[in-house]
Design an enzyme around this catalytic site. Structure first.
Site, PDB file in Angstrom:
ATOM      1  N   HIS A   6      42.925 -12.691  15.719  1.00 11.22           N
ATOM      2  CA  HIS A   6      43.765 -13.808  15.269  1.00 11.22           C
ATOM      3  C   HIS A   6      44.841 -13.104  14.446  1.00 11.22           C
ATOM      4  O   HIS A   6      45.387 -12.131  14.876  1.00 11.22           O
ATOM      5  CB  HIS A   6      42.982 -14.787  14.396  1.00 11.22           C
ATOM      6  CG  HIS A   6      41.832 -15.444  15.094  1.00 11.22           C
ATOM      7  ND1 HIS A   6      41.976 -16.600  15.805  1.00 11.22           N
ATOM      8  CD2 HIS A   6      40.538 -15.112  15.188  1.00 11.22           C
ATOM      9  CE1 HIS A   6      40.797 -16.954  16.289  1.00 11.22           C
ATOM     10  NE2 HIS A   6      39.910 -16.077  15.938  1.00 11.22           N
TER      11      HIS A   6
ATOM     12  N   CYS B 270      39.974 -15.288  21.093  1.00  4.48           N
ATOM     13  CA  CYS B 270      38.635 -15.515  20.553  1.00  4.48           C
ATOM     14  C   CYS B 270      37.854 -16.570  21.339  1.00  4.48           C
ATOM     15  O   CYS B 270      37.405 -16.286  22.444  1.00  4.48           O
ATOM     16  CB  CYS B 270      38.749 -15.851  19.067  1.00  4.48           C
ATOM     17  SG  CYS B 270      37.231 -15.552  18.163  1.00  4.48           S
TER      18      CYS B 270
ATOM     19  N   ARG C  59      28.208 -12.316  11.587  1.00  5.54           N
ATOM     20  CA  ARG C  59      29.503 -12.517  12.248  1.00  5.54           C
ATOM     21  C   ARG C  59      30.303 -11.234  12.101  1.00  5.54           C
ATOM     22  O   ARG C  59      30.116 -10.487  11.137  1.00  5.54           O
ATOM     23  CB  ARG C  59      30.288 -13.668  11.589  1.00  5.54           C
ATOM     24  CG  ARG C  59      29.685 -15.027  11.750  1.00  5.54           C
ATOM     25  CD  ARG C  59      30.579 -16.106  11.149  1.00  5.54           C
ATOM     26  NE  ARG C  59      31.772 -16.366  11.939  1.00  5.54           N
ATOM     27  CZ  ARG C  59      31.798 -17.109  13.038  1.00  5.54           C
ATOM     28  NH1 ARG C  59      30.692 -17.670  13.481  1.00  5.54           N
ATOM     29  NH2 ARG C  59      32.915 -17.304  13.697  1.00  5.54           N
TER      30      ARG C  59
HETATM   31  N1  GLN Z   1      33.038 -19.806  17.881  1.00 12.39           N
HETATM   32  C1  GLN Z   1      33.287 -18.509  18.436  1.00 12.39           C
HETATM   33  C2  GLN Z   1      32.488 -17.414  17.758  1.00 12.39           C
HETATM   34  O1  GLN Z   1      32.071 -17.587  16.631  1.00 12.39           O
HETATM   35  C3  GLN Z   1      34.757 -18.212  18.421  1.00 12.39           C
HETATM   36  C4  GLN Z   1      35.292 -18.009  17.029  1.00 12.39           C
HETATM   37  C5  GLN Z   1      36.778 -17.955  16.965  1.00 12.39           C
HETATM   38  O2  GLN Z   1      37.499 -18.427  17.866  1.00 12.39           O
HETATM   39  N2  GLN Z   1      37.261 -17.436  15.884  1.00 12.39           N
HETATM   40  O3  GLN Z   1      32.280 -16.378  18.317  1.00 12.39           O
END
Ligand code: GLN
Length: 217
Positions: free
Chosen positions: A193, A94, A129
């Site tokens: 993840h 990520c 998101r």
């Molecule tokens: N901050 C980054 C995003 O929102 C990565 C998020 C993450 O590692 N889960 O895309």
């Protein structure tokens, strides 16, 4: 005894959604395979030795941590790139995946530099998101990986970089082209993840085997 040296890069800052579990599985599986495993944390202001490790793990995190790291990682850019070009095994999850590319645009629109070790870039999206369970198929092996994604970033792969898998369920790199993660040399990047290697132990095994085969090169 066989040795496996792991570097947990910025492990004190990037470790969201159970990423540390992936590291624990790498250590556990490697010990089962007869390796003596050592793990070193390398973080802000510390030197990254491109010859010292068999596997490097860089997890995910929030935009703030990524911003802090984006400054420091420029000092490690040459040595990380050398490690990758020499065939070193690198796992980027990520935020860690995003930082290996050319740039990352935070949710608030701030463009932060990656290290261009891989040919990809990441844009933001407004008020959204990509969150939820995700399943991908690795076209290299036919294997299925399951995990959990939570990211604002939308990543687009450039020439020379393939995806880790094709999205079966979920959003993946950008919600558009069905690509998920990235593969380049012995680099494995993913938005999963979950944590990725706990839920997909076969991938941990493959990564350890590749790392071991690199020792004799
Ligand atoms: N901050 C980054 C995003 O929102 C990565 C998020 C993450 O590692 N889960 O895309």
């Amino acid at each position: 005894m066989k040795e496996l040296k792991i570097c947990h890069l910025y492990g004190d800052l990037l470790n969201t959604y159970g990423d540390n579990g992936s590291l624990l599985v790498l250590q556990w599986r490697a010990r089962q395979k007869g390796f003596n495993v050592s793990t070193e944390l390398v973080s802000i202001d510390e030197h990254f030795d491109s010859d010292a490790y068999d596997i490097v793990f860089l997890g995910g995190g929030q935009d703030y941590e990524q911003y802090v790291i984006s400054k420091d990682i420029q000092n490690k850019k040459d040595s990380i790139t050398r490690y990758i070009e020499n065939g070193g095994v690198f796992i980027g999850i990520c935020g860690g995946f995003q930082l290996l590319g050319h740039y990352y645009t935070t949710a608030s629109g701030k463009k932060i530099d990656g290290i261009s070790a891989l040919n990809h870039y990441t844009l933001n999206q407004v008020n959204n998101r990509f969150i939820g369970d995700i399943t991908i198929i690795d076209k290299e092996t036919g294997e299925k990986y399951e995990g959990y994604e939570n990211h604002n970033g939308r990543t687009f792969l450039g020439e020379g970089v393939g995806p880790l898998g094709e999205v079966e369920l979920g959003f993946g790199n950008n919600g558009e082209d069905k690509t998920e993660g990235a593969r380049y040399k012995n680099v494995f990047c993913s938005y999963l993840h979950g944590p990725l290697l706990v839920r997909n132990v076969h991938l941990a095994d493959r990564i350890i085997d590749i790392a071991y085969s690199q020792q004799s090169k």
